[in-house]
Enzyme design. Structure first.
Site, PDB file in Angstrom:
ATOM      1  N   HIS A  50     107.401  60.476   9.223  1.00  0.00           N
ATOM      2  CA  HIS A  50     106.434  60.328  10.310  1.00  0.00           C
ATOM      3  C   HIS A  50     105.881  58.915  10.254  1.00  0.00           C
ATOM      4  CE1 HIS A  50     102.179  61.676  11.883  1.00  0.00           C
ATOM      5  NE2 HIS A  50     102.772  60.807  12.672  1.00  0.00           N
ATOM      6  N   ASP A  95     100.932  68.913  13.094  1.00  0.00           N
ATOM      7  CA  ASP A  95     100.525  68.117  11.928  1.00  0.00           C
ATOM      8  C   ASP A  95      99.022  67.906  11.945  1.00  0.00           C
ATOM      9  OD1 ASP A  95     100.343  66.339   9.844  1.00  0.00           O
ATOM     10  OD2 ASP A  95     101.682  64.832  10.708  1.00  0.00           O
ATOM     11  N   MET A 135     100.117  66.045  17.060  1.00  0.00           N
ATOM     12  CA  MET A 135      99.030  65.806  16.110  1.00  0.00           C
ATOM     13  C   MET A 135      97.863  66.724  16.464  1.00  0.00           C
ATOM     14  SD  MET A 135     100.201  63.610  14.006  1.00  0.00           S
ATOM     15  CE  MET A 135      98.707  63.588  13.009  1.00  0.00           C
ATOM     16  N   GLY A 173      94.584  62.846   5.549  1.00  0.00           N
ATOM     17  CA  GLY A 173      94.727  64.269   5.305  1.00  0.00           C
ATOM     18  C   GLY A 173      93.358  64.931   5.269  1.00  0.00           C
ATOM     19  N   GLY A 174      93.356  66.244   5.298  1.00  0.00           N
ATOM     20  CA  GLY A 174      92.127  66.995   5.080  1.00  0.00           C
ATOM     21  C   GLY A 174      91.160  67.060   6.247  1.00  0.00           C
ATOM     22  N   HIS A 193     107.619  66.217   4.329  1.00  0.00           N
ATOM     23  CA  HIS A 193     107.012  65.382   5.370  1.00  0.00           C
ATOM     24  C   HIS A 193     106.401  64.140   4.718  1.00  0.00           C
ATOM     25  CE1 HIS A 193     105.083  64.780   9.341  1.00  0.00           C
ATOM     26  NE2 HIS A 193     104.036  64.349   8.657  1.00  0.00           N
ATOM     27  N   SER A 248     103.198  67.930   3.500  1.00  0.00           N
ATOM     28  CA  SER A 248     102.970  66.486   3.581  1.00  0.00           C
ATOM     29  C   SER A 248     102.588  65.986   2.201  1.00  0.00           C
ATOM     30  CB  SER A 248     101.847  66.168   4.563  1.00  0.00           C
ATOM     31  OG  SER A 248     101.383  64.853   4.308  1.00  0.00           O
ATOM     32  N   MET A 281     103.614  56.090  11.240  1.00  0.00           N
ATOM     33  CA  MET A 281     102.359  55.680  11.896  1.00  0.00           C
ATOM     34  C   MET A 281     102.257  54.184  11.683  1.00  0.00           C
ATOM     35  SD  MET A 281     100.139  58.944  10.634  1.00  0.00           S
ATOM     36  CE  MET A 281     101.369  59.363   9.396  1.00  0.00           C
ATOM     37  N   GLY A 338      99.372  69.535   4.367  1.00  0.00           N
ATOM     38  CA  GLY A 338      99.121  68.632   3.250  1.00  0.00           C
ATOM     39  C   GLY A 338      98.129  69.225   2.282  1.00  0.00           C
ATOM     40  N   SER A 339      96.843  69.132   2.645  1.00  0.00           N
ATOM     41  CA  SER A 339      95.803  69.590   1.725  1.00  0.00           C
ATOM     42  C   SER A 339      95.865  71.092   1.473  1.00  0.00           C
ATOM     43  CB  SER A 339      94.420  69.184   2.249  1.00  0.00           C
ATOM     44  OG  SER A 339      94.255  69.560   3.594  1.00  0.00           O
ATOM     45  N   ASP A 373     104.316  60.665   5.313  1.00  0.00           N
ATOM     46  CA  ASP A 373     103.408  59.964   6.227  1.00  0.00           C
ATOM     47  C   ASP A 373     103.378  58.480   5.909  1.00  0.00           C
ATOM     48  OD1 ASP A 373     102.299  62.056   7.918  1.00  0.00           O
ATOM     49  OD2 ASP A 373     101.535  62.890   6.050  1.00  0.00           O
ATOM     50  N   GLY A 390      95.906  59.405  10.366  1.00  0.00           N
ATOM     51  CA  GLY A 390      95.366  58.446   9.412  1.00  0.00           C
ATOM     52  C   GLY A 390      94.951  59.047   8.081  1.00  0.00           C
ATOM     53  N   MET A 424     101.947  55.000   6.764  1.00  0.00           N
ATOM     54  CA  MET A 424     100.796  54.385   7.451  1.00  0.00           C
ATOM     55  C   MET A 424     100.709  52.911   7.094  1.00  0.00           C
ATOM     56  SD  MET A 424      97.941  57.304   6.884  1.00  0.00           S
ATOM     57  CE  MET A 424      98.298  59.056   7.057  1.00  0.00           C
TER      58      MET A 424
HETATM   59  C1  DX5 Z   1      97.697  62.644   9.147  1.00  0.00           C
HETATM   60  C2  DX5 Z   1      99.078  62.988   8.603  1.00  0.00           C
HETATM   61  C3  DX5 Z   1      99.252  64.389   8.164  1.00  0.00           C
HETATM   62  C4  DX5 Z   1      98.352  64.820   7.041  1.00  0.00           C
HETATM   63  C5  DX5 Z   1      98.091  66.279   7.199  1.00  0.00           C
HETATM   64  O1  DX5 Z   1      97.748  61.415   9.782  1.00  0.00           O
HETATM   65  O2  DX5 Z   1     100.055  62.743   9.610  1.00  0.00           O
HETATM   66  O3  DX5 Z   1     100.610  64.669   7.850  1.00  0.00           O
HETATM   67  O4  DX5 Z   1      98.883  64.585   5.775  1.00  0.00           O
HETATM   68  O5  DX5 Z   1      97.175  66.647   6.211  1.00  0.00           O
HETATM   69  P1  DX5 Z   1      96.391  68.022   6.271  1.00  0.00           P
HETATM   70  O6  DX5 Z   1      97.396  69.137   6.257  1.00  0.00           O
HETATM   71  O7  DX5 Z   1      95.572  67.958   5.040  1.00  0.00           O
HETATM   72  O8  DX5 Z   1      95.563  68.022   7.533  1.00  0.00           O
HETATM   73 ZN    ZN Z   2     102.264  63.451   9.356  1.00  0.00          ZN
END
Ligand code: DX5
Ligand code: ZN
Length: 241
Positions: A72, A185, A143, A150-151, A39, A14, A74, A207-208, A41, A148, A43
């Site tokens: 993705h 995710d 999910m 990462g991390g 990926h 991500s 959102m 992501g992170s 995101d 909303g 938002m």
């Molecule tokens: C959250 C996103 C994810 C996010 C995942 O709403 O949809 O894709 O980036 O990040 P990590 O892997 O850091 O949880």
């Molecule tokens: Zn995502």
């Protein structure tokens, strides 16, 4: 689409956690490091309390790699953005059922634009939203955090959900249905990805875990390689079982 030469278990970084000041380079580097899918995101500060980037950024980084783009959404409402992201280079487009007034129509719109269609289930979204649309789906995204940011920490109950959805997909395919990717995710890390794969997931957003440190001395290659080794061990375990 650009997804034909992918392994059975796919790693989808991500870019939400990437360095936005040099996004094109980040995408190139992470795919060159062995990841499979990008990926994205999206938002809107309405459906989720955060704001990221739109189709122009998607289009700008599209030319930096041949890897499939997994968009993705959102956002609420959904439909107007579907053709725009398809034209900006998306290969897969997924959305949350709570964000669409007409789920079946939104899924059809995605496929009409030549993309693969996905439905995203939040941690508390029940599985019955899948009941009448299985034949419309190319991907189900679970999910494992609230969308909303990462991390965040992985929500363990998602593993039960993954096993239940895996059983639904297997039954659907056994009855002659099309294949459906099962993606996860949120909170995917080196220390839980094998357990998540064992629950039936085949596509792993991270992501992170990947972008958490700068790509110095081949860092992305080491992280992606380590995630892949964890997945390989699960596959070997499955074959031995
Ligand atoms: C959250 C996103 C994810 C996010 C995942 O709403 O949809 O894709 O980036 O990040 P990590 O892997 O850091 O949880
Ligand atoms: Zn995502």
């Amino acid at each position: 689409m650009r997804a034909e030469h992918l392994p059975a278990l796919r790693i989808a970084p991500s870019i939400l956690s990437a360095d936005f000041s040099r996004l094109g380079e980040e995408v190139e580097r992470v795919i060159a490091s062995g990841a499979d899918v990008v990926h994205l995101d999206i938002m809107d500060n309405h459906y989720v309390p955060n704001l990221t980037f739109g189709p122009m950024v998607c289009k700008a980084i599209r030319r930096r790699t041949a890897a499939p783009f997994d968009v993705h959404l959102m956002v609420k409402p959904v439909d107007a953005l579907i053709p725009i992201f398809a034209d900006a280079g998306a290969d897969i487009i997924s959305f949350h059922p709570e964000a669409s007034e007409h789920i079946d129509r939104s899924l059809a719109l995605i496929r009409e634009k030549g993309c693969r269609a996905g439905l995203v289930l939040n941690p508390a979204t029940p599985l019955h939203v899948l009941d009448h649309v299985m034949s419309r789906l190319d991907l189900i995204l679970l999910m494992s955090v609230n969308p909303g940011f990462g991390g965040q920490a992985f929500i363990p109950e998602t593993l039960n959900k993954a096993r239940a959805v895996r059983a639904r997909i297997d039954a659907h395919v056994a009855a002659g249905g099309q294949p459906i990717w099962l993606e996860i995710d949120g909170g995917v890390k080196l220390d839980n990805i094998a357990e998540i794969a064992a629950a039936g997931i085949d596509t792993f957003v991270a992501g992170s875990a990947i972008f958490g440190a700068p790509d110095e001395d081949g860092y992305y290659r080491r992280v992606v390689g380590a995630l892949r080794r964890e997945l390989d061990s699960t596959q070997a375990h499955r074959r031995a079982a």
